[in-house]
Design an enzyme around this catalytic site. Structure first.
Site, PDB file in Angstrom:
ATOM      1  N   PHE A  88     111.851   1.113  75.788  1.00  0.00           N
ATOM      2  CA  PHE A  88     112.260   1.432  76.790  1.00  0.00           C
ATOM      3  C   PHE A  88     111.727   1.024  77.937  1.00  0.00           C
ATOM      4  O   PHE A  88     111.135   2.229  77.907  1.00  0.00           O
ATOM      5  CB  PHE A  88     113.977   2.280  77.638  1.00  0.00           C
ATOM      6  N   ASN A 184     116.588  10.818  82.140  1.00  0.00           N
ATOM      7  CA  ASN A 184     117.212   9.470  82.051  1.00  0.00           C
ATOM      8  C   ASN A 184     117.888   8.622  80.679  1.00  0.00           C
ATOM      9  O   ASN A 184     116.932   8.172  79.922  1.00  0.00           O
ATOM     10  CB  ASN A 184     115.889   8.885  82.342  1.00  0.00           C
ATOM     11  N   PRO A 185     118.923   9.208  80.672  1.00  0.00           N
ATOM     12  CA  PRO A 185     119.848   8.786  79.164  1.00  0.00           C
ATOM     13  C   PRO A 185     119.736   7.414  79.260  1.00  0.00           C
ATOM     14  O   PRO A 185     120.125   6.661  80.134  1.00  0.00           O
ATOM     15  CB  PRO A 185     120.975   9.642  79.367  1.00  0.00           C
TER      16      PRO A 185
HETATM   17  C1  LIG Z   1     116.821   4.362  79.524  1.00  0.00           C
HETATM   18  S1  LIG Z   1     116.506   5.305  77.929  1.00  0.00           S
HETATM   19  C2  LIG Z   1     114.983   6.022  78.544  1.00  0.00           C
HETATM   20  C3  LIG Z   1     113.493   6.014  78.322  1.00  0.00           C
HETATM   21  C4  LIG Z   1     113.478   7.092  79.211  1.00  0.00           C
HETATM   22  N1  LIG Z   1     113.063   8.631  79.413  1.00  0.00           N
HETATM   23  C5  LIG Z   1     112.298   6.322  80.648  1.00  0.00           C
HETATM   24  O1  LIG Z   1     113.004   6.689  81.962  1.00  0.00           O
HETATM   25  O2  LIG Z   1     111.269   5.377  80.970  1.00  0.00           O
HETATM   26  C6  LIG Z   1     116.932   5.866  77.460  1.00  0.00           C
HETATM   27  C7  LIG Z   1     115.960   6.330  75.985  1.00  0.00           C
HETATM   28  O3  LIG Z   1     117.554   7.647  74.827  1.00  0.00           O
HETATM   29  C8  LIG Z   1     117.182   7.808  73.842  1.00  0.00           C
HETATM   30  N2  LIG Z   1     118.229   8.490  73.358  1.00  0.00           N
HETATM   31  C9  LIG Z   1     119.012   7.385  72.348  1.00  0.00           C
HETATM   32  N3  LIG Z   1     120.185   8.365  72.636  1.00  0.00           N
HETATM   33  C10 LIG Z   1     119.165   9.400  72.507  1.00  0.00           C
HETATM   34  C11 LIG Z   1     120.012  10.225  71.448  1.00  0.00           C
HETATM   35  N4  LIG Z   1     121.463  11.226  71.306  1.00  0.00           N
HETATM   36  N5  LIG Z   1     119.181  11.494  71.734  1.00  0.00           N
HETATM   37  C12 LIG Z   1     117.647  11.039  71.877  1.00  0.00           C
HETATM   38  N6  LIG Z   1     117.208   9.730  72.755  1.00  0.00           N
HETATM   39  C13 LIG Z   1     118.147   9.331  73.047  1.00  0.00           C
HETATM   40  C14 LIG Z   1     116.897   5.523  73.963  1.00  0.00           C
HETATM   41  O4  LIG Z   1     116.448   5.924  72.324  1.00  0.00           O
HETATM   42  C15 LIG Z   1     115.430   5.491  74.425  1.00  0.00           C
HETATM   43  O5  LIG Z   1     114.609   6.214  74.632  1.00  0.00           O
END
Ligand SMILES: C[S@@+](CC[C@H](N)C(=O)[O-])C[C@H]1O[C@@H](n2cnc3c(N)ncnc32)[C@H](O)[C@@H]1O
Length: 281
Positions: A88, A184-185
């Site tokens: 992302f 930031n999910p």
């Molecule tokens: C919206 S992106 C945000 C990335 C970063 N925190 C940022 O703000 O740029 C959400 C991230 O959550 C990860 N993700 C989704 N579900 C997850 C889970 N159950 N456990 C850990 N990571 C997860 C995705 O792969 C992605 O990298």
């Protein structure tokens, strides 16, 4: 006007016609990237150095490939991060989330604050907090192996402790000890798929964007994880979509052990993140 600046003006028009939101900035960034200069230094590039590859990268941007995938880098607060397919691209909105988190940790007056970044992606949030909060102990978790290729590059040499796994089960060894949980999910409702900008929809990983019909599946789970990790009085900060400001603070209720749940706007004054404090016993 030198030749390069004329080409940039033409590229700006092409990008505008393709619906790129910031055509001039992007046309300049692409030229600056090719010539290894800053945007403000483009006028110093001699005409003879005009690079024909410019039109190749302009065509990629015209097809709505993200600027950051073409240049391979993204800026976030004081960081320059490596990004590309599989991870992302960090967004400016999230900088406000980090700003609030830094203020909250400073107000705690803890000597070595313990911070956990759930869903770290490129590592933007965790790395910014490690850089800007002296003596912090920062932990980060990410599930996607494709994203982790980039996370590891960005975190090389940093003091962030990175783990691979599901955020919902992360860091059982830190239960009850964490001062700040930040995340930031993924939060876009599946029902909004068609309205997502092509740069995100076609290039950000699906796992980074969507989380159930209303977009809140993972945030509901993270509420329990944050409660498990935090010490009493510790705080959680969770980013959400600008349409979810009326919903997310209500996930952090008194009945579930929270106090001071509130919502906050980003720099564009749109609802952007919710915060809450783990209630004292
Ligand atoms: C919206 S992106 C945000 C990335 C970063 N925190 C940022 O703000 O740029 C959400 C991230 O959550 C990860 N993700 C989704 N579900 C997850 C889970 N159950 N456990 C850990 N990571 C997860 C995705 O792969 C992605 O990298």
């Amino acid at each position: 006007m030198n030749l390069l600046l004329m080409e940039v003006a033409q590229a700006t028009q092409r990008l505008a016609d393709a619906g790129v939101p910031s055509p001039r900035t992007d046309a300049e960034e692409l030229a600056a990237h090719l010539h290894g200069v800053k945007r403000g230094e483009l006028h110093t590039v001699p005409d003879a150095e005009f690079d024909a590859r410019y039109w190749e990268v302009v065509a990629r941007r015209e097809a709505r490939e993200p600027l950051q995938h073409i240049t391979g880098r993204a800026y976030f607060r004081y960081l320059e991060l490596q990004v590309g397919p599989g991870v992302f691209v960090p967004r400016p909105e999230t900088e406000s989330v980090v700003g609030w988190a830094i203020d909250a940790v400073r107000a705690m007056d803890v000597v070595e604050p313990c911070i956990v970044d759930l869903c770290t992606g490129s590592g933007a949030i965790a790395l910014a907090l490690a850089q800007e909060v002296p003596r912090s102990r920062v932990y980060a978790v990410e599930l996607s192996e494709d994203a982790l290729v980039w996370t590891r590059k960005n975190m090389e040499g940093s003091r962030v402790e990175l783990r691979q796994g599901d955020a919902l089960a992360a860091f059982p060894d830190l239960d009850g000890q964490v001062d700040l949980v930040v995340s930031n999910p993924p939060y876009i409702p599946l029902t909004e798929w068609e309205y997502v900008a092509p740069e995100a929809r076609d290039h950000d990983p699906q796992m980074a964007l969507f989380s159930g019909e209303d977009g809140l599946d993972l945030i509901r789970g993270l509420e329990r994880t944050a409660h498990r990790l935090l010490r009493p009085g510790g705080v959680v900060v969770v980013e959400h979509a600008d349409t979810q400001g009326g919903q997310v603070p209500w996930i952090f209720t008194e009945e579930r052990g929270w106090a001071d749940a509130a919502d906050h706007p980003d720099l564009n004054n749109r609802p952007r993140f919710a915060t809450a404090r783990k209630a004292l016993p």
